[in-house]
Design an enzyme around this catalytic site. Structure first.
Site, PDB file in Angstrom:
ATOM      1  N   TYR A  54     -25.297  52.376   0.632  1.00  0.00           N
ATOM      2  CA  TYR A  54     -25.542  50.934   0.563  1.00  0.00           C
ATOM      3  C   TYR A  54     -26.765  50.501   1.362  1.00  0.00           C
ATOM      4  O   TYR A  54     -27.365  49.483   1.058  1.00  0.00           O
ATOM      5  CB  TYR A  54     -24.306  50.119   0.942  1.00  0.00           C
ATOM      6  CG  TYR A  54     -23.580  50.565   2.180  1.00  0.00           C
ATOM      7  CD1 TYR A  54     -24.036  50.233   3.441  1.00  0.00           C
ATOM      8  CD2 TYR A  54     -22.417  51.317   2.074  1.00  0.00           C
ATOM      9  CE1 TYR A  54     -23.360  50.639   4.571  1.00  0.00           C
ATOM     10  CE2 TYR A  54     -21.725  51.729   3.200  1.00  0.00           C
ATOM     11  CZ  TYR A  54     -22.209  51.397   4.448  1.00  0.00           C
ATOM     12  OH  TYR A  54     -21.529  51.800   5.565  1.00  0.00           O
ATOM     13  N   GLU A  74     -31.211  33.165 -12.670  1.00  0.00           N
ATOM     14  CA  GLU A  74     -30.504  33.955 -13.689  1.00  0.00           C
ATOM     15  C   GLU A  74     -31.269  35.248 -13.979  1.00  0.00           C
ATOM     16  O   GLU A  74     -30.668  36.320 -14.094  1.00  0.00           O
ATOM     17  CB  GLU A  74     -30.343  33.144 -14.982  1.00  0.00           C
ATOM     18  CG  GLU A  74     -29.374  31.989 -14.885  1.00  0.00           C
ATOM     19  CD  GLU A  74     -29.975  30.688 -14.367  1.00  0.00           C
ATOM     20  OE1 GLU A  74     -29.316  29.650 -14.542  1.00  0.00           O
ATOM     21  OE2 GLU A  74     -31.084  30.702 -13.784  1.00  0.00           O
ATOM     22  N   LYS A  99     -29.036  30.453  -3.770  1.00  0.00           N
ATOM     23  CA  LYS A  99     -30.303  29.777  -3.472  1.00  0.00           C
ATOM     24  C   LYS A  99     -29.972  28.558  -2.609  1.00  0.00           C
ATOM     25  O   LYS A  99     -29.931  27.421  -3.084  1.00  0.00           O
ATOM     26  CB  LYS A  99     -30.996  29.384  -4.781  1.00  0.00           C
ATOM     27  CG  LYS A  99     -32.404  28.882  -4.620  1.00  0.00           C
ATOM     28  CD  LYS A  99     -33.048  28.668  -5.991  1.00  0.00           C
ATOM     29  CE  LYS A  99     -34.441  28.121  -5.859  1.00  0.00           C
ATOM     30  NZ  LYS A  99     -35.086  27.921  -7.171  1.00  0.00           N
TER      31      LYS A  99
END
Length: 123
Positions: A54, A74, A99
């Site tokens: 990770y 998107e 955001k």
């Protein structure tokens, strides 16, 4: 049944958005990635080579956020999901782009887009 590895709150500064000032000034984006995979091999071997590293994945995700700008989160979410799915052991991903400084003229807590993607034949 799939296991999960979750990477939440990964923050990077990007220059994404439809407005010129967003592209010019940039803003922080926060990424949550939930990876679906079988963690049993890693649990048995205790070897990072048998799972998703990770830390390295975080580096790749930050490179996307800090890289080529896009208009919409998107599109950014789709790109980030693709990075996760490129990991050989990942069968599916739920990827959220937050955001928190979106250009909204009202008080708000967050704006986020979540996409759920899987590899063909594993959805």
């Amino acid at each position: 049944m799939r296991d999960r590895i979750e990477l939440r709150g990964l923050t990077a500064r990007g220059h994404h958005g439809v407005f010129d000032f967003e592209r010019r000034e940039g803003q922080d984006f926060v990424i949550d990635a939930v990876l679906h995979l079988d963690t049993a091999p890693a649990a048995a071997s205790d070897d990072v080579g048998d799972t998703v590293h990770y830390g390295l994945l975080a580096d790749k995700l930050v490179a996307v956020v800090t890289g080529e700008p896009v208009n919409l989160i998107e599109k950014l979410a789709e790109r980030l999901a693709g990075v996760c799915l490129a990991e050989p052991l990942v069968e599916g991903v739920e990827l959220t782009v937050h955001k928190p400084s979106a250009p909204i003229e009202h008080e708000f807590a967050d704006v986020a887009v979540t996409v759920t993607r899987g590899k063909r034949g594993q959805q």
